[in-house]
Design a protein around this motif. Structure first.
Motif, mmCIF file in Angstrom:
data_model
loop_
_atom_site.group_PDB
_atom_site.id
_atom_site.type_symbol
_atom_site.label_atom_id
_atom_site.label_comp_id
_atom_site.label_asym_id
_atom_site.label_seq_id
_atom_site.Cartn_x
_atom_site.Cartn_y
_atom_site.Cartn_z
ATOM 1 N N LEU A 1 29.497 17.650 -12.404
ATOM 2 C CA LEU A 1 27.786 18.833 -11.934
ATOM 3 C C LEU A 1 28.255 19.995 -11.163
ATOM 4 O O LEU A 1 27.285 20.495 -12.002
ATOM 5 N N ALA A 2 29.125 20.378 -10.467
ATOM 6 C CA ALA A 2 29.806 20.943 -10.028
ATOM 7 C C ALA A 2 30.756 22.250 -11.145
ATOM 8 O O ALA A 2 30.444 23.562 -10.907
ATOM 9 N N THR A 3 29.901 22.030 -12.109
ATOM 10 C CA THR A 3 30.699 22.594 -13.159
ATOM 11 C C THR A 3 32.424 22.929 -13.368
ATOM 12 O O THR A 3 33.032 23.645 -14.091
ATOM 13 N N ILE A 4 33.186 22.581 -12.434
ATOM 14 C CA ILE A 4 34.349 22.321 -12.324
ATOM 15 C C ILE A 4 35.458 21.746 -12.773
ATOM 16 O O ILE A 4 36.420 22.244 -13.840
ATOM 17 N N MET A 5 34.661 20.646 -13.720
ATOM 18 C CA MET A 5 35.706 19.762 -15.133
ATOM 19 C C MET A 5 34.221 19.838 -15.825
ATOM 20 O O MET A 5 33.153 19.279 -16.069
ATOM 21 N N ASN A 6 34.597 19.326 -16.798
ATOM 22 C CA ASN A 6 33.873 18.970 -17.968
ATOM 23 C C ASN A 6 33.864 17.824 -19.006
ATOM 24 O O ASN A 6 34.915 17.025 -18.570
ATOM 25 N N PRO A 7 32.847 17.070 -19.099
ATOM 26 C CA PRO A 7 32.379 15.740 -19.437
ATOM 27 C C PRO A 7 33.448 15.096 -20.385
ATOM 28 O O PRO A 7 33.416 16.422 -21.346
ATOM 29 N N PHE B 1 19.577 20.855 -15.426
ATOM 30 C CA PHE B 1 19.536 21.208 -13.945
ATOM 31 C C PHE B 1 18.183 21.979 -14.387
ATOM 32 O O PHE B 1 18.585 23.366 -14.777
ATOM 33 N N ASP B 2 17.522 21.792 -14.100
ATOM 34 C CA ASP B 2 15.415 22.323 -13.867
ATOM 35 C C ASP B 2 15.689 22.957 -15.248
ATOM 36 O O ASP B 2 14.939 24.153 -16.030
ATOM 37 N N GLY B 3 15.963 21.822 -16.314
ATOM 38 C CA GLY B 3 15.521 21.902 -17.791
ATOM 39 C C GLY B 3 16.971 22.556 -18.426
ATOM 40 O O GLY B 3 16.719 23.001 -19.536
ATOM 41 N N LEU B 4 17.679 23.273 -17.603
ATOM 42 C CA LEU B 4 18.868 24.060 -18.591
ATOM 43 C C LEU B 4 19.867 23.121 -18.634
ATOM 44 O O LEU B 4 20.480 22.438 -17.702
ATOM 45 N N ARG C 1 25.540 27.719 -11.784
ATOM 46 C CA ARG C 1 26.154 27.755 -11.239
ATOM 47 C C ARG C 1 25.955 28.176 -9.093
ATOM 48 O O ARG C 1 25.978 28.255 -8.441
ATOM 49 N N ARG C 2 24.816 29.398 -9.617
ATOM 50 C CA ARG C 2 23.996 30.296 -8.871
ATOM 51 C C ARG C 2 23.152 29.552 -8.219
ATOM 52 O O ARG C 2 22.816 29.612 -7.232
ATOM 53 N N ARG C 3 22.583 28.070 -8.268
ATOM 54 C CA ARG C 3 21.705 27.472 -8.168
ATOM 55 C C ARG C 3 22.067 26.367 -7.258
ATOM 56 O O ARG C 3 21.432 25.550 -6.433
ATOM 57 N N ILE C 4 23.812 26.321 -7.445
ATOM 58 C CA ILE C 4 24.824 24.802 -6.607
ATOM 59 C C ILE C 4 25.213 25.479 -5.528
ATOM 60 O O ILE C 4 26.320 26.423 -5.569
ATOM 61 N N GLY C 5 25.387 25.171 -4.504
ATOM 62 C CA GLY C 5 26.169 24.988 -3.607
ATOM 63 C C GLY C 5 27.494 23.210 -3.327
ATOM 64 O O GLY C 5 26.795 21.977 -3.161
ATOM 65 N N HIS D 1 24.999 32.125 -1.018
ATOM 66 C CA HIS D 1 23.869 32.531 -2.654
ATOM 67 C C HIS D 1 22.673 31.817 -2.117
ATOM 68 O O HIS D 1 22.046 31.948 -3.233
ATOM 69 N N LYS D 2 22.148 31.162 -1.054
ATOM 70 C CA LYS D 2 21.291 30.499 -0.938
ATOM 71 C C LYS D 2 20.478 29.523 -1.897
ATOM 72 O O LYS D 2 20.005 29.767 -2.267
ATOM 73 N N PRO D 3 21.808 28.158 -2.807
ATOM 74 C CA PRO D 3 21.858 27.339 -3.608
ATOM 75 C C PRO D 3 20.442 26.389 -3.459
ATOM 76 O O PRO D 3 19.713 26.624 -1.998
ATOM 77 N N THR D 4 19.875 26.202 -4.065
ATOM 78 C CA THR D 4 18.730 25.079 -4.408
ATOM 79 C C THR D 4 19.305 23.876 -4.389
ATOM 80 O O THR D 4 18.270 22.657 -4.417
ATOM 81 N N ILE D 5 20.474 23.736 -4.408
ATOM 82 C CA ILE D 5 21.405 22.634 -5.236
ATOM 83 C C ILE D 5 22.280 22.515 -3.782
ATOM 84 O O ILE D 5 22.690 22.618 -4.047
ATOM 85 N N LEU D 6 22.382 21.058 -3.505
ATOM 86 C CA LEU D 6 24.058 20.910 -2.187
ATOM 87 C C LEU D 6 24.667 19.684 -3.568
ATOM 88 O O LEU D 6 23.925 18.497 -2.987
#
Length: 237
Positions: free
Chosen positions: A50-56, A63-66, A76-80, A150-155
């Motif tokens: 989910l953090a984009t560190i590893m590929n499924p 995420f929000d339809g993206l 990544r800009r939305r995630i902390g 970066h003030k993420p909306t998702i933790l």
């Protein structure tokens, strides 16, 4: 309205070992989901994907339809993320680490933002010390600052209390709302059932890469949750 996070048919294999076996999960914006499970259940693998560190290996994540596959940088800009691994560079100072991540995310007024966060996590006096010279607890404090920079909306929180001293633990939970007081979307993995029950609106148990139990706070069956967790722990041995 799109869910904050939607996971469909997610799998991850390491050679012949299947770590995630068809995870389906949908989380509304501002909701908190807690995932329990024994060691090796796939919790960290799920967070890292989910953090984009590893590929499924397969599956669809949005995420929000993206779609994660085609919009990874924007997501990544939305995630902390706070994990039991700090994700810091040991040869850089605490400040240099935060500056590096801040530039990566184009954080406005970066120096001011760094000062705000190091004050928040109680690291002002050690800001210019190399991370390698900091204690494990201090490193984790810097990691919390990095996650909020970066003030993420998702933790995404993977055993985030690991290595933290008791004084610093509230730093995580006090910052679950964002700077405007709006609730962030949170996924937490933990072995601490009391903490999970305290902060989670949905409680899941992951075992052998599959979700085997789910309940919501309003209909929480603590005895059933604990029994399901004990069963997953026994079967994992």
């Amino acid at each position: 309205m799109n869910p904050a996070i939607k996971v469909q048919g997610l799998t991850k294999s390491f050679g012949t070992r299947l770590a995630l076996r068809g995870i389906d999960l949908e989380i509304e914006s501002g909701k908190s989901v807690v995932i329990f499970g024994p060691n090796g259940a796939g919790k960290t693998t799920l967070i890292r994907i989910l953090a984009t560190i590893m590929n499924p290996s397969s599956g669809i994540i949005t995420f929000d339809g993206l779609n994660l596959k085609s919009h990874a940088e924007e997501i990544r800009r939305r995630i902390g993320i706070v994990t039991h691994q700090t994700l810091l560079y040991n040869n850089l100072t605490a400040y240099e680490n935060l500056e590096f991540y801040g530039r990566m995310f184009d954080v406005p007024e970066l120096k001011k933002r760094i000062q705000e966060l190091v004050s928040l996590v109680g690291m002002t006096a050690r800001l210019h010390d190399r991370v390698a010279t900091l204690s494990r607890g201090m490193q984790q404090r810097v990691s919390i600052a990095r996650a909020l920079l970066h003030k993420p909306t998702i933790l995404l929180l993977d055993e985030p209390e690991t290595g933290l001293d008791q004084e610093a633990i509230p730093l995580i939970w006090d910052n679950m709302p964002d700077e405007t007081g709006r609730k962030r979307t949170v996924i937490l993995t933990t072995h601490n059932m009391e903490r999970g029950i305290e902060v989670g609106e949905r409680l899941l148990i992951l075992d052998k890469g599959k979700i085997v139990y789910e309940c919501v706070r309003g209909a929480l069956d603590i005895a059933g949750l604990k029994e399901a967790y004990r069963n997953s722990t026994r079967t994992s041995v």
